[in-house]
Design an enzyme around this catalytic site. Structure first.
Site, PDB file in Angstrom:
ATOM      1  N   ASP A   1       0.887  -1.154   0.000  1.00 49.21           N
ATOM      2  CA  ASP A   1       0.000   0.000   0.000  1.00 49.21           C
ATOM      3  C   ASP A   1       0.934   1.215   0.000  1.00 49.21           C
ATOM      4  O   ASP A   1       2.118   1.114   0.345  1.00 49.21           O
ATOM      5  CB  ASP A   1      -0.932   0.010   1.217  1.00 49.21           C
ATOM      6  CG  ASP A   1      -2.112   0.954   0.986  1.00 49.21           C
ATOM      7  OD1 ASP A   1      -2.024   1.814   0.083  1.00 49.21           O
ATOM      8  OD2 ASP A   1      -3.116   0.843   1.702  1.00 49.21           O
TER       9      ASP A   1
HETATM   10  C1  BGC Z   1      -4.878   3.449   0.125  1.00 51.71           C
HETATM   11  C2  BGC Z   1      -4.981   2.536  -1.075  1.00 51.71           C
HETATM   12  C3  BGC Z   1      -4.734   3.297  -2.345  1.00 51.71           C
HETATM   13  C4  BGC Z   1      -3.391   3.974  -2.250  1.00 51.71           C
HETATM   14  C5  BGC Z   1      -3.058   4.809  -3.466  1.00 51.71           C
HETATM   15  C6  BGC Z   1      -3.588   4.243   0.115  1.00 51.71           C
HETATM   16  O1  BGC Z   1      -3.614   5.196   1.117  1.00 51.71           O
HETATM   17  O2  BGC Z   1      -4.954   2.707   1.310  1.00 51.71           O
HETATM   18  O3  BGC Z   1      -6.245   1.919  -1.103  1.00 51.71           O
HETATM   19  O4  BGC Z   1      -4.801   2.438  -3.449  1.00 51.71           O
HETATM   20  O5  BGC Z   1      -3.369   4.835  -1.128  1.00 51.71           O
HETATM   21  O6  BGC Z   1      -3.835   5.956  -3.502  1.00 51.71           O
END
Ligand code: BGC
Length: 740
Positions: A220
C-alpha cells in the site's frame, strides 16, 4: 539485467508509475486508484483523493455492488473499468478492496464488500475476471486483516489462525484461486505483530505456496518498512516511487551479502511477468473516452445502482408510488445526493443525477428539511417541511450520512445519522401520512424512527446515476432486488467487535473470533435491525421442489442442490436465492449457519426457474489448526435455501463422510472423548469401553450405561481406565500403541 537495473524496478518512478529500463525497452507502467471508477491523476498526486483526477463515471461503491448479489454485474463492472483503463493508458487498477467488515464503523466500509467472506470472494473474483479480461491488471487490497482506519499504518490486528483463514483470508483466497489477479496490495498494518509488508507467512507461505498466487505484491502507498525484511518476506514492489531509498537499501543489502540476489531476481520476474502480460494484452487501437463512452458507462452505473438498492421495509403498500399521488420530496440529498465515499477512491464525476430533477416531470414538490453542512438544529427548515407535508399524500425523505462521516483514514464514532435528520423523519412520520425514507450510506446506520415510517429504500452509495435510479425504484419502473451484504445492528454495542474496536493503541484483539457479523448475531440470538441477506421486493417469490441430489456423500463428492423459484406476485422482479450450510453437532465452535452459495434470477409474474448450486468440500469445512488447513468433519449437515439469513424457505440434510485424518498426539492424558472421535480410537477403545464396566458390573460406555457415569468417563484422561481398574496398565499401553 545488471543488479542496478533490477533493483531500480523494485520501487516506482513517481506516485503512479513503475520505472522503465530504457536500455532494454522496458516501459513505465501506470497504476491508478479506483475501484468504483478510474481516479487517474494527471496533475498533482496524492493517495487521499485530495487533488483532482480526470472526469469520469463514478459507479456504485463496493458496498453497493455486493448488495446486488450479482456476479454478472460485478464482472461487467470490471470489464467497463478495463475498457476505461485502456482508453486512458492505465495498466493496473488498484482494487477491488475486499476486507471484511468487522465493525460497522470502519471508515472504509463503503469500499469493502461484505461481512461474509464467501459473498466478498465471489463478487471480487467476478470483478477481477472482468477487469483482467480487458488486459488490465487488478490489484485486490488490502491484504490483510486491515479492518479499521484507526492506527491503520501502525496498529497490529491480533487474529488467531482459524479466524484468520476462515473469515479474514477466505475472500482473498477465492479471488486468487478463481480469478488469478496479476497483483495484490499488502496493507499498512501489522498482523500479530509483523507488518504485512514484511510478513513472510502471509506474503509467501499463504499467498504463494498455499494459494498459488503468481502475480506481484505491491505495498500500500508508503507501507514499505525494512527493505531487506520486506524482500525476504516476499514483497516485490514498493510504492509510491519518487525516492531511491528502497532500491538503494535493497542494492546495499545484496552487495553486503545480507540479501540473496535470487530473491531480487524473483521479485523482478514477478513484476516483469505482469508487465509483459499487460503489453501482450494491450489492444492495438483504442479510442479515447468521450461523451458516448461516458454515456454508456453511466447507463451501466444506473443499472448497477438499481440492482443494488435494498428495500428494507415496505408497509401499507407505501411503495411503489402511484401516478396521481401528491408526492413531497424532503431533504437536501434529493437535490444534492450522497453517492460515493471519501479518500483515495474518490472519483471526479462528469455528471451526477439527482432525484429531484429526475422526478420533476412527475409533479413532485420539495422542501429542503435540513442543511447538510450545518450541524445545528435548523428549526425553520423543519417547519417548512412539516407545513409542505400537510398538502402531500406521500412524504419521501432523503436522508443519510454526510460525506464527512465516511472516509478513508478515520473511523466513524457511532452509527447515527445527524440527529436533525432523525428528528425530521420522526416528526414527519407522526403526521400519519405515508412516509418513505430513502437512505444514502456506505455502511449500517441506526434508524430510531423505523417503527414509525412505512418504507425504507436504502440506496447505499449508488454512484453517478443515484437520482435516476432512485426515482425508477420509487415508482416501480424497476423492482428493488438488492439484499444486505452486512447486518444492520439495532445498536453499535450489539456488534461483536464492540469491546475490542479499535483496540488499545490500535492493536485490536479479534476476540470474537469467527463469530463476526451474522455469525455472531445468530449464535447469540440478538435480533438485528435488518439481517444479513435481507431485502424486499414489490413482488413475491415462492420456493418449491427443494432437492439435494444425494443423501450421503464423502468430502470428495460434489453435491447438487436445486430449488424452483416462482414469481407469484404482480411485478417482474429478481430474487437472490441464498444457500446456507449448518452443522449442529460439531466438535468445533461453529456459527448457526454460513453462506455457501447465492444466485440471482430474474422472473416475470407467474414464471418459474430452477436454481442449482454445486457444493464441494469447502462448503462444509472448518479450518483446523492441527492440520493448518480446511477440514470436513464427518456427520450430518443441514443445507438451507432462503430469501435472507432469517427467511429460510427449505432445508434438508446430507450425511458427509470426511476422508482426512487429523494428526494427533494421543497420550495417557488425552480425554477419552477425544480418542473416541478418532476412527482408529473408536475401533480400539470402543469394545473395551462397552464391555468392561466398573466393579459393580454395570457397563461403562455401553447402551445401558448410566448417563452420569458416561459423561464423567468421557472427560477423564485415558489413564483413568487403568487407574479405575477397567483394563490393566500393560493392556492400556498396548492399546495406545495401536492408535498412535
Ligand atoms: C490506500 C490505497 C490506495 C493507495 C493509493 C492508500 O492510502 O490505502 O487503497 O490504493 O493509497 O492511492
Amino acid at each position: 539485467m545488471t543488479l542496478e537495473e533490477k533493483t531500480s524496478l523494485l520501487s516506482g518512478a513517481d506516485f503512479w508509475h513503475t520505472k522503465g529500463v530504457e536500455r532494454l525497452g522496458i516501459p513505465e507502467f501506470m497504476m491508478c486508484d479506483g475501484p468504483n471508477g478510474l481516479r487517474k491523476q494527471e496533475g498533482e498526486s496524492d493517495h487521499l483523493g485530495i487533488h483532482g483526477s480526470i472526469k469520469t463515471v463514478c459507479y456504485p461503491t463496493a458496498s453497493s455492488v455486493a448488495a446486488s448479489f450479482d456476479v454478472d454485474l460485478a464482472k461487467q463492472l470490471g470489464e467497463r473499468l478495463g475498457d476505461e483503463c485502456q482508453r486512458e493508458n492505465v495498466s493496473m487498477l488498484l482494487g477491488p478492496g475486499l476486507n471484511m467488515k468487522r465493525s460497522p464503523v470502519c471508515g472504509r466500509n463503503f469500499e469493502y464488500y461484505s461481512e461474509d467472506p464467501y459473498l466478498a470472494g465471489k463478487i471480487a473474483a467476478a470483478y477481477v475476471k472482468g477487469l483482467q479480461s480487458k488486459g488490465v491488471s487488478a490489484c485486490p487490497k488490502h491484504f490483510a486483516a486491515n479492518n479499521q482506519e484507526y492506527r491503520r499504518m501502525s496498529g497490529s490486528s491480533q487474529v488467531d489462525e482459524r479466524t484468520l483463514h476462515e473469515i479474514y483470508l477466505t475472500a482473498f483466497e477465492m479471488v486468487v484461486k478463481e480469478a488469478r489477479p496479476k497483483s495484490i496490495m499488502c496493507s499498512y498494518n501489522k498482523l500479530n505483530g509483523t507488518f504485512l509488508s514484511e510478513n513472510k507467512y502471509m506474503l509467501t507461505d499463504v499467498l504463494r505456496d498455499k494459494w498459488g498466487f503468481d502475480g506481484f505484491v505491491v505495498t500500500d502507498w508508503g507501507a514499505v518498512r525494512g527493505a531487506e525484511n520486506g524482500m525476504n518476506a516476499g514483497l516485490d514492489l514498493a510504492m509510491p516511487g519518487g525516492s531511491e531509498d528502497h532500491e538503494k537499501a535493497v542494492l546495499k543489502a545484496v552487495q553486503e551479502g545480507r540479501l540473496d540476489e535470487k530473491i531480487v531476481d524473483k521479485a523482478v520476474t514477478n513484476i516483469l511477468n505482469t508487465m509483459m502480460w499487460t503489453l501482450e494484452n494491450k489492444p492495438s487501437k483504442v479510442k479515447p473516452s468521450d461523451d458516448s463512452t461516458r454515456k454508456a458507462d453511466y447507463e451501466f452505473a444506473k443499472e448497477l445502482a438499481e440492482n443494488s438498492a435494498v428495500l428494507l421495509k415496505n408497509e401499507r403498500r407505501a411503495l411503489p408510488l402511484k401516478d396521481g399521488q401528491k408526492v413531497l420530496f424532503v431533504g437536501e440529498f434529493a437535490k444534492n445526493p450522497r453517492y460515493q465515499g471519501s479518500g483515495s477512491s474518490h472519483i471526479n464525476s462528469a455528471y451526477v443525477s439527482n432525484a429531484y430533477d429526475a422526478a420533476r416531470e412527475r409533479g413532485i414538490s420539495f422542501a429542503q428539511g435540513y442543511d447538510i453542512k450545518d450541524k445545528g438544529n435548523n428549526l425553520a427548515l423543519r417547519e417548512e417541511a412539516l407545513e409542505a407535508a400537510e398538502k402531500a399524500d406521500v412524504i419521501v425523505i432523503f436522508a443519510g450520512l454526510p460525506a464527512s462521516y465516511e472516509s478513508e483514514g478515520f473511523d466513524r464514532k457511532d452509527i447515527n445519522i445527524p440527529p436533525e435528520q432523525d428528528k425530521l423523519i420522526m416528526e414527519l412520520a407522526q403526521l400519519g401520512k405515508k412516509t418513505v425514507v430513502v437512505m444514502h450510506n456506505g455502511a449500517p446506520v441506526s434508524m430510531p424512527w423505523i417503527d414509525y415510517v412505512d418504507a425504507v429504500l436504502d440506496m447505499m452509495l449508488a454512484g453517478d446515476a443515484v437520482g435516476e435510479a432512485t426515482v425508477d425504484l420509487l415508482w416501480g419502473e424497476v423492482n428493488p432486488s438488492g439484499k444486505l451484504p452486512e447486518t444492520y445492528p439495532m445498536r453499535l454495542s450489539d456488534n461483536p467487535s464492540y469491546l475490542n474496536f479499535p483496540g488499545e493503541g490500535g492493536n485490536p484483539v479479534y476476540a470474537e473470533g469467527i463469530f463476526m457479523g451474522y455469525r455472531y448475531y445468530e449464535k447469540k440470538r440478538i435480533t438485528p435491525l435488518f439481517a444479513f441477506g435481507h431485502g424486499l421486493t414489490y413482488t413475491e417469490f415462492d420456493y418449491t421442489k427443494f432437492h439435494i441430489d444425494k443423501p450421503e456423500a464423502t468430502d470428495k463428492d460434489k453435491i447438487t442442490v436445486s430449488v424452483d423459484v416462482w414469481n407469484v406476485g404482480r411485478y417482474a422482479g429478481k430474487e437472490t436465492v441464498q444457500l446456507y450450510v449448518a452443522k449442529a453437532d460439531s466438535r468445533y465452535a461453529r456459527p448457526v449457519k454460513e453462506l455457501k452459495g447465492f444466485k440471482k434470477v430474474s422472473l416475470s409474474p407467474g414464471k418459474r426457474k430452477t436454481v442449482t448450486f454445486t457444493l464441494d468440500a469447502r462448503a462444509f469445512a472448518v479450518y483446523d489448526t492441527r492440520l493448518h488447513d480446511f477440514y470436513v468433519e464427518s456427520g450430518d449437515y443441514t443445507i438451507m435455501v432462503g430469501a435472507s439469513s432469517l427467511d429460510i424457505r427449505n432445508a434438508g440434510v446430507v450425511k458427509i463422510q470426511g476422508t482426512t485424518r487429523i494428526p494427533h498426539d494421543f497420550n495417557m492424558f488425552t480425554p477419552i472423548a477425544d480418542i473416541l472421535e478418532d476412527e482408529k480410537g473408536r475401533e480400539v477403545f470402543g469394545p473395551i469401553l462397552e464391555q468392561s464396566g466398573p466393579a459393580d458390573g454395570t457397563e461403562a460406555l455401553g447402551e445401558g450405561a448410566d448417563e452420569m457415569m458416561r459423561n464423567m468417563l468421557l472427560e477423564m484422561p485415558v489413564k483413568a481406565l487403568s487407574s479405575f481398574g477397567m483394563v490393566d496398565e500393560k493392556t492400556l499401553l498396548k492399546m495406545m500403541d495401536k492408535i498412535k
